[in-house]
Design an enzyme around this catalytic site. Sequence first.
Site, short mmCIF file in Angstrom:
data_model
loop_
_atom_site.label_atom_id
_atom_site.label_comp_id
_atom_site.label_asym_id
_atom_site.label_seq_id
_atom_site.Cartn_x
_atom_site.Cartn_y
_atom_site.Cartn_z
N LYS A 188 47.05 48.56 17.94
CA LYS A 188 47.19 49.10 16.59
C LYS A 188 48.52 49.83 16.43
CE LYS A 188 44.56 46.88 15.82
NZ LYS A 188 44.39 45.85 14.80
N ASP A 236 44.33 44.00 9.25
CA ASP A 236 45.74 44.11 9.59
C ASP A 236 46.64 43.80 8.40
OD1 ASP A 236 47.64 44.40 11.99
OD2 ASP A 236 48.34 42.52 11.11
N GLU A 244 49.07 46.53 6.65
CA GLU A 244 50.53 46.35 6.58
C GLU A 244 51.04 46.42 5.16
OE1 GLU A 244 50.98 43.32 10.41
OE2 GLU A 244 50.88 42.54 8.37
#
Length: 347
Positions: free
Chosen positions: A150, A208, A212
């Site tokens: 992470k 994810d 982002e």
Amino acid sequence: MAKINFGGIEEQVITREEFPLEKALDALKYETIAVIGYGVQGPGQSLNLRDNGFNVIVGQRKGSASWKKALQDGWVENENLFDIEEACDNATIIQYLLSDAGQIEAWNKVKKYLTAGKTLYFSHGFGITFNEQTGIVPPEDIDVILVAPKGSGTSLRRLFLKGEGINSSIAVYQDATGRALEKAIALGIGVGSGYLFETDFKKEVFSDLTGERGILMGALAGLFEAQYEVLRKNGHSPSEAFNETVEELTQSLMPLVAEKGMDWMFANTSVTAQRGALDWKNKFKVASLPVFEELYEEVASGREAARVIQEGSRKDYREKLEMELTEIRESELWKAGAAVRTLRPRL
């Protein structure tokens, strides 16, 4: 696995105490790990594995900038640094760490080396989850696993050298040998994870991509720009606007939030800061929640993946990217940031 209470919900995690490095080394003692790609995650993961005593080699396109970086990092040609196909041929575990676009491009070369009993490892669920668009469909007689730190590969390496680690998610997509989960855990420990938590490939890529585009980079950059512009329009200097927008957050507040939590942060500021922050927090949540919901739906539908694949495959993508990055770099906000960084005291 240790049971940990996360906000009233109990989850199982794997720690280094439960699965120490010695156990990880024993689990993979007969394996040769090939790290394919030496860009974002490749350097940190391969160097950490090497330093931890695993049998690891690197596969990269010969003569490329990444190949030269691997040489600078101490990898030796024809000893533990090979072109992609030779590394895949020599490996029992292939860590597929090329960019998402690179994975699509190299897949046909790599796939032919995925013989029965081998392991294909990812640090991102993109290629597998969106395989109708990527074409990445592994053979049924291999293990397919994921270890996703992470954080960036740079942070993974820096924290490893400090004796610390980044937490990682792990997942098993395909278990042909009966040992896929054990391999994922061992590799997660090997690359230097703090602790490991289980997920699946789809959840990893959905969280994810949302992160982002959201709070980790996209939303944060947008909030920086918005607050900075408002302060500048109201007569504040670049130095004052940058310090109040970025510098205080990154250098003072976020390290304390990471160490002690947001509740501690609220409790240890002035009444003026407390009251204002608590009152405005909900306004920002209400304003941003629809954007995050739209973002997640775009990710889950596959439309975001399609756009990434389409844009990333354009021949002029790198040129356009550099133009976008130059625009950010040359903005007053980040020019002010560059100046402020030079003024940070050096002890």
